[in-house]
Design an enzyme around this catalytic site. Structure first.
Site, PDB file in Angstrom:
ATOM      1  CG  ASN A  96      24.375  33.909  19.458  1.00 54.33           C
ATOM      2  OD1 ASN A  96      23.554  33.578  18.607  1.00 54.33           O
ATOM      3  ND2 ASN A  96      25.513  33.240  19.639  1.00 54.33           N
ATOM      4  CE  LYS A 138      24.577  30.637  22.076  1.00 51.92           C
ATOM      5  NZ  LYS A 138      25.339  29.863  23.045  1.00 51.92           N
ATOM      6  CG  HIS A 170      29.416  31.276  19.030  1.00 59.65           C
ATOM      7  ND1 HIS A 170      29.317  30.047  19.628  1.00 59.65           N
ATOM      8  CD2 HIS A 170      28.877  32.164  19.893  1.00 59.65           C
ATOM      9  CE1 HIS A 170      28.726  30.192  20.811  1.00 59.65           C
ATOM     10  NE2 HIS A 170      28.449  31.469  20.994  1.00 59.65           N
ATOM     11  CD  GLU A 211      26.916  27.517  20.758  1.00 60.28           C
ATOM     12  OE1 GLU A 211      26.099  28.073  20.015  1.00 60.28           O
ATOM     13  OE2 GLU A 211      26.888  27.652  22.000  1.00 60.28           O
ATOM     14  CD  GLU A 221      30.434  34.162  23.322  1.00 64.26           C
ATOM     15  OE1 GLU A 221      29.493  34.886  23.608  1.00 64.26           O
ATOM     16  OE2 GLU A 221      30.302  33.047  22.780  1.00 64.26           O
ATOM     17  N   GLY A 260      26.626  28.539  28.107  1.00 66.99           N
ATOM     18  CA  GLY A 260      25.482  27.651  28.328  1.00 66.99           C
ATOM     19  C   GLY A 260      25.619  26.753  29.540  1.00 66.99           C
ATOM     20  CB  SER A 298      26.808  31.678  32.083  1.00 67.35           C
ATOM     21  OG  SER A 298      26.852  30.358  31.569  1.00 67.35           O
TER      22      SER A 298
HETATM   23  P1  13P Z   1      24.917  31.708  27.085  1.00 63.62           P
HETATM   24  O1  13P Z   1      24.663  33.153  27.491  1.00 63.62           O
HETATM   25  O2  13P Z   1      23.661  30.936  26.882  1.00 63.62           O
HETATM   26  O3  13P Z   1      25.904  31.060  27.997  1.00 63.62           O
HETATM   27  O4  13P Z   1      25.603  31.779  25.636  1.00 63.62           O
HETATM   28  C1  13P Z   1      26.644  32.661  25.441  1.00 63.62           C
HETATM   29  C2  13P Z   1      26.960  32.717  24.007  1.00 63.62           C
HETATM   30  O5  13P Z   1      27.398  31.752  23.432  1.00 63.62           O
HETATM   31  C3  13P Z   1      26.701  33.973  23.305  1.00 63.62           C
HETATM   32  O6  13P Z   1      27.220  33.954  22.019  1.00 63.62           O
END
Ligand code: 13P
Length: 266
Positions: A9, A11, A95, A97, A182, A188, A228
């Site tokens: 992803n 982002k 997600h 986010e 997740e 993150g 992560s």
């Molecule tokens: P990170 O791997 O940067 O923690 O992000 C995970 C994520 O949100 C994947 O969709």
């Protein structure tokens, strides 16, 4: 047997040219891998360039979101048919986010609890109903915040997220569904969920599908872990029996790191 799935992803990172360059590198290094699904999910504007870079390889393309209507006066939105037209096979839904459950306030916003994009179970249900008939494979994200985990609500939150998003959808439509566990606190933060605990929650998710639908569906649906994930911890996660793959954020932007993660697939 469920095929392992490793998704990146990206982002809101990389321009179309940068994305195409990363996709080309990945294609050269892992584009002929068999028995492993690798999916790259760039921002919308990079989908055509990354699709071109991946064409003819085993690497697959995914989007990070979608709107539920096929066309109409929905400024700024992207439809399932548009995603199919540019070569998407997968789409990330729910997600944290896009749900607005990022776990911390955006420093640019004054309203402490302003939710980023306000996606919820009802809109996710609409999105699932929109993409499934097109054969787009959803990667539905679920997971609890740190506050919810501390309060012992992890299972209740995940059950609510699954039931809400899947409400009224028939089992026969869900065999290509992918679920990503997740935990919001692991995204993150560098604070990966312990592999055994991630395995336990992924098993819980599978059991919910068995209870809500049928044992066969629970056995078929792939459940991923995300939060992560790095080359250093992927091995432990990917060798857990209930974890069928990983959804990688930050580490998917680095070719060496992402390639190493794919090498950890069983
Ligand atoms: P990170 O791997 O940067 O923690 O992000 C995970 C994520 O949100 C994947 O969709």
């Amino acid at each position: 047997m469920r095929t392992c799935l490793i998704a990146g992803n990206w982002k809101m990172h990389l321009t179309p040219a940068e994305g195409a360059a990363l996709a080309t590198t990945l294609r050269q290094r892992i584009g002929t891998r068999l028995n492993l699904d690798v999916v790259l999910c760039p921002p919308f504007v990079s989908l055509p360039a990354v699709a071109d870079a991946l064409r003819g390889s085993n690497l697959k393309l995914g989007a990070q979101n979608v709107f539920w209507a096929d066309a109409g006066a929905y400024t700024g939105q992207i439809s399932p048919t548009m995603l199919i037209a540019v070569g998407c096979e997968y789409v990330i839904l729910g997600h944290s986010e896009t749900r607005g459950r990022f776990g911390k306030p955006d420093p640019h916003l004054t309203e402490q609890h302003l939710r980023y994009f306000g996606e919820n179970e009802a809109t996710l249900n609409l999105k699932l109903r929109a993409v499934l008939p097109h054969g787009l494979k959803p990667i539905l994200c679920v997971g609890e915040t740190l506050q919810e985990r501390t309060a012992g609500q992890t299972e209740a939150i995940i059950r609510q997220q699954l039931e809400g998003a899947l409400q009224g959808i028939d089992a026969d439509e869900l065999y290509e569904l992918v679920i990503a566990y997740e935990p919001v606190w692991a995204i993150g933060t560098g604070q990966v969920c312990d592999a055994e605990e991630a395995n336990r929650v992924c098993g819980f998710i599978r059991q919910q599908l068995k209870d809500l639908y049928a044992p066969e569906l629970g056995e078929q649906v792939r459940v991923l872990y995300g939060g992560s994930v790095t080359a250093a911890n992927a091995q432990g996660l990917l060798h857990q029996p209930e974890i069928d793959g990983v959804l990688v954020g930050g580490a998917s932007l680095n070719a060496d790191e992402f390639v190493q993660i794919t090498y950890c697939a069983p």
